[in-house]
Design an enzyme around this catalytic site. Sequence first.
Site, PDB file in Angstrom:
ATOM      1  N   ASP A 106       3.807  -4.931   6.672  1.00  0.00           N
ATOM      2  CA  ASP A 106       2.630  -3.758   5.953  1.00  0.00           C
ATOM      3  C   ASP A 106       3.039  -2.534   6.572  1.00  0.00           C
ATOM      4  O   ASP A 106       2.391  -1.456   5.984  1.00  0.00           O
ATOM      5  CB  ASP A 106       1.723  -4.506   5.412  1.00  0.00           C
ATOM      6  CG  ASP A 106       1.505  -5.372   4.566  1.00  0.00           C
ATOM      7  OD1 ASP A 106       1.313  -5.065   4.002  1.00  0.00           O
ATOM      8  OD2 ASP A 106       1.799  -6.848   5.026  1.00  0.00           O
ATOM      9  N   ILE A 119       5.252  -1.133   8.445  1.00  0.00           N
ATOM     10  CA  ILE A 119       6.277  -0.107   8.675  1.00  0.00           C
ATOM     11  C   ILE A 119       6.886   0.856   8.361  1.00  0.00           C
ATOM     12  O   ILE A 119       7.163   1.968   8.624  1.00  0.00           O
ATOM     13  CB  ILE A 119       7.572  -1.309   8.379  1.00  0.00           C
ATOM     14  CG1 ILE A 119       8.727  -1.056   9.693  1.00  0.00           C
ATOM     15  CG2 ILE A 119       7.993  -1.174   7.014  1.00  0.00           C
ATOM     16  CD1 ILE A 119      10.153  -1.828   9.312  1.00  0.00           C
ATOM     17  N   PHE A 120       5.517   1.285   6.878  1.00  0.00           N
ATOM     18  CA  PHE A 120       5.584   2.374   6.471  1.00  0.00           C
ATOM     19  C   PHE A 120       5.229   3.662   7.602  1.00  0.00           C
ATOM     20  O   PHE A 120       5.476   5.096   6.605  1.00  0.00           O
ATOM     21  CB  PHE A 120       4.419   2.255   5.109  1.00  0.00           C
ATOM     22  CG  PHE A 120       5.720   1.244   3.668  1.00  0.00           C
ATOM     23  CD1 PHE A 120       6.826   2.138   3.568  1.00  0.00           C
ATOM     24  CD2 PHE A 120       5.271  -0.128   3.936  1.00  0.00           C
ATOM     25  CE1 PHE A 120       7.508   1.144   2.805  1.00  0.00           C
ATOM     26  CE2 PHE A 120       5.650  -1.039   3.038  1.00  0.00           C
ATOM     27  CZ  PHE A 120       6.805  -0.712   2.463  1.00  0.00           C
ATOM     28  N   HIS A 161      -1.428  -7.666   4.896  1.00  0.00           N
ATOM     29  CA  HIS A 161      -1.008  -8.649   5.653  1.00  0.00           C
ATOM     30  C   HIS A 161      -0.481  -9.630   4.930  1.00  0.00           C
ATOM     31  O   HIS A 161      -0.224 -10.533   5.612  1.00  0.00           O
ATOM     32  CB  HIS A 161      -2.389  -9.201   6.461  1.00  0.00           C
ATOM     33  CG  HIS A 161      -2.937  -8.021   7.370  1.00  0.00           C
ATOM     34  ND1 HIS A 161      -4.321  -7.812   7.263  1.00  0.00           N
ATOM     35  CD2 HIS A 161      -2.832  -7.873   8.183  1.00  0.00           C
ATOM     36  CE1 HIS A 161      -5.079  -6.523   7.649  1.00  0.00           C
ATOM     37  NE2 HIS A 161      -3.859  -7.188   8.437  1.00  0.00           N
TER      38      HIS A 161
END
Length: 803
Positions: free
Chosen positions: A550, A552-553, A592
């Site tokens: 989550d 990684i953005f 998560h």
Amino acid sequence: MDISAKTSNDISFQDFRGQILQDYETAFLSRTCSLIGRKEVLTGKAKFGIFGDGKELPQLAMARSFKNGDFRSGYYRDQTFMMALGLLQPKDFFHGLYATTDIDKEPMSAGRQMGGHFLTYSLNEDGSWKNLTEQKNSSADISCTAGQMPRLLGLAQASKIYRNVKGIDATKFSKNGNEVAWGTIGNASTSEGMFFETINAAGVLQVPMVISVWDDEYGISVPAKHHTTKEDISKILSGFQRNNDEKGFELLKVNGWDYTALMHAYENASDIARSEHVPVLIHVTELTQPQGHSSSGSHERYKSEERLEWERENDCNKRFKEWILESGIATEEELALLEKKIKRTVSLAKKEAWAEHLNTHIKSKRELASLLEKAATKSHNKVFITKIKNDLIAIEEPIKKDLATSARKTLRYLLGEQTPEKQALINWTKSYLEDSQNKFSAHLYSENDTKATNIPIVNPTYDQNPELIDGRVILRENFNVLFENYPEALIFGEDTGNIGDVNQGLEGLQEKYGELRIADTGIRETTIIGQGVGMALRGLRPIAEIQYLDYIFYALPTLTDDLACMLYRTFGKQKAPLIVRTRGHRLEGIWHSGSQMGGLIHLLRGMYILTPRNMTQAAGFYNTLMKTDEPALVIESLNGYRLKEPKPNNLGEFCVPIGVVETIKEGTDITLLSYGSTLRIVQHAAKELIEVGIDAEVIDAQTLLPFDIKHDVVKSLQKTNRLLIIDEDVPGGCSAYLLDEIVNKQGGYNYLDSQPVTLSGKAHRPAYGTDGDYFSKPNAEDIFEAAYELMHEANPADFPKLM
């Protein structure tokens, strides 16, 4: 050519004079290219132009302190720097403007990037590394504002690794870590978070970088008061200034028109960064932008006459010339002769570049016109084909599009006709389209023998009665072997070092391999990826860990704009074999339990995306990736670390193939395709389907980019004739991608007796808790019922309606 600056103690006046005049020649050459380049855009020969005018002098100073082995991570204003190092010639500059698709003529990207984006070649023709210590290096530019900053951090950190980690073969990459990474950025772009994150991380890591801020007091049309607190980046960064008690940055400030002050500032910065491994920021002020931001706008629209007059008077080239004349270094006549010669040189380069750019098109136009003429004489639609031919001939400066359009439209008028002339046109068109497409599409992934999809499978082997252990232990022991076998490998991320990551997949490894190889970082995903990109560009094998999928953005711009397209936009001349490790899929809560695969699949073309179902598979992927030289994202199953798996006895050796699916259970009635954590639920559902007489074949996709290069799912469909894709991404996400791959690209529709079905998560983020997971993502009952419904449709007598 030796362009290193000399001091008054070791240079004669004649040599000093030669150095000054050489710099003036480069500055005037670069400016002339900018001025003529803008005209080429306005005449329509080039689509867009963004130039380095007004920034010439500080770039000359930077070039004189730049040494072999050093790396640049800059932006689209640095043409003078590249020219000063002999890495960009005027003809190269114009070929870049014209987007010439010949890498020998347009050496920066073969027309794939706009002009002003620069690089040097790190690779030989076979994809192996050049000796980067024997050349001056520039990492490939990107247009995205401040996007060059995260990579800069890694380029600098590589020097620290090479200086302090023993056992690495640094022959081609470093000489005792003495290299400096040089970054450049416009003052307005320092407003970006990437800049501040990089500044902070560099101060923490204490790495040898020099960041130059070119400050002309504007960002496009917006003045500094809207960009920067106090309108001065060095003021607001003053808290980063190092002192006797605290580490930090060395901050320097210098006027961009002051030649001698610039030379001293850059020599000083180079010495500090190179010897002390301290980051340095040089704030170069009072610069100008004589032609405005780019060829798409005029700065007269937003600058006052007073400001424009100030810029004319304080143009760095003008001030440089005045200083040369006042110092008696050259006369007005001498400079006038030099300028005249340079204008002729640039004008000739422009003409030659344009002629070379057109030459292949004109040759192809003649070939095509001849084929059209011959086809017309044998066709019932001669009048229409002749018009296309004449329209083509009338185009004096054709481009590829003109040729392709003419050929393809002509074939419509030849429908139903069978003549040798038509076949000749078909052959020419196919060849032309294939060759042209390759010029724009090659090198998205490696095309060398060592590419990831060529690494052969090596199955895990087991003792007769293998020990059942936590999946995390398999990962840990496998990483241990990799770090022993690859001294250049290192891993870093949030909680990665001391505690061995949040799931203890690296437990105890920092103590064994040290804090530089198994490292903790701050909470800063963008520069974690930037560290990896930069170090990978310098021959290391970094594994950058993003704690949860989550998150990684936060790093997505660097992943998509820089890493994923690195090989593509450099036409195969640079590579960054970074492995990004993360964990995701089903757990608890909105942030998560993510499985946003659809977005990643579409945004990260150029990387491999791997979704192992367990930790043995994950370990096998890491082993495979370490044998290749391409970037990849590995997403471990977040709820699988404590599940028991048999321990292989060939850890570090077995390799899971990339691009190959695995059939987990054979069946005859329906094909169930999934991946990651959801696959375990699919396996459970498949057992329940057996109880009602449905024999499902279960296939693990394993790798999403690329997917199923052997078309094994289609082979399964030839047997089962039905397809259900189960995926915890949102509707239309990864399941839609997989469906398109199977049905459309691989021809699976030929073998389907029922409509293919996708079963995905809901359109919203997964809600918290066990019930939140159950009602947000596919569960065993959903899978059972979806498969059963397909069988009911096919055979309602044997499979009556469930509800």
